[in-house]
Design a protein around this motif. Structure first.
Motif, short mmCIF file in Angstrom:
data_model
loop_
_atom_site.label_atom_id
_atom_site.label_comp_id
_atom_site.label_asym_id
_atom_site.label_seq_id
_atom_site.Cartn_x
_atom_site.Cartn_y
_atom_site.Cartn_z
N ILE A 1 32.53 14.28 25.50
CA ILE A 1 32.20 13.50 26.65
C ILE A 1 30.62 13.45 26.91
N VAL A 2 30.20 12.21 27.04
CA VAL A 2 28.77 11.98 27.50
C VAL A 2 28.61 11.95 29.07
N TYR B 1 28.79 8.48 32.67
CA TYR B 1 29.89 9.01 32.17
C TYR B 1 30.74 8.19 31.01
N GLU B 2 30.76 9.06 30.15
CA GLU B 2 31.44 8.19 28.90
C GLU B 2 32.54 9.13 28.37
N GLU B 3 33.63 8.79 27.84
CA GLU B 3 34.71 9.64 27.16
C GLU B 3 34.97 8.98 26.11
N LEU C 1 23.90 14.58 28.27
CA LEU C 1 24.33 15.31 27.38
C LEU C 1 25.51 15.10 26.69
N ILE C 2 26.04 15.60 25.47
CA ILE C 2 27.13 15.53 24.73
C ILE C 2 28.01 16.78 24.93
#
Length: 120
Positions: free
Chosen positions: A4-5, A56-58, A92-93
């Motif tokens: 997740i980012v 938001y990234e996944e 953050l990652i």
């Protein structure tokens, strides 16, 4: 392992600045969503802090995220974002060891998550 980012970007300006950034970046967002391993990819306007965009990234794996960093959509997105005055950055990652649903079969938040149970 799922990645997740998440975090935020803050720009000089207000909600309309953020709207312009997101609307102008829609093609980059769509392109990123189409990449191998992308589960979710979203930018949104923070409803309480003018000038802030939540990110938001996944991703399915570390490799998928690293490939994203080399992809044309990522490079185009970086170029796009440089058109505005960035005043704050905090993205953050996170590595995810497991994934569980928030709600149980009864539709209520679970009382146990990853083996930890809420006391009575």
């Amino acid at each position: 392992m799922r990645i997740i980012v998440a975090g935020s970007l803050t720009y000089a300006g207000d909600e309309s600045t953020c709207r312009d950034i997101i609307t102008g970046g829609a093609d980059h967002i769509a392109s990123s969503r189409a990449e191998k391993g992308c589960v979710a990819y979203n930018w949104s306007i923070d409803p309480l802090e003018p000038g802030k965009i939540q990110v938001y990234e996944e991703w399915e794996s570390e490799e998928d995220l690293l490939n994203h960093f080399c992809h044309d959509s990522y490079l185009a997105m970086r170029n796009h974002l440089e058109n505005w005055d960035l005043t704050g950055f905090g993205v953050l990652i996170y590595s995810v060891a497991g994934v569980e649903p928030v709600y149980g079969d009864d539709g209520w938040p679970r009382r146990e998550v990853f083996g930890v149970t809420l006391g009575n």
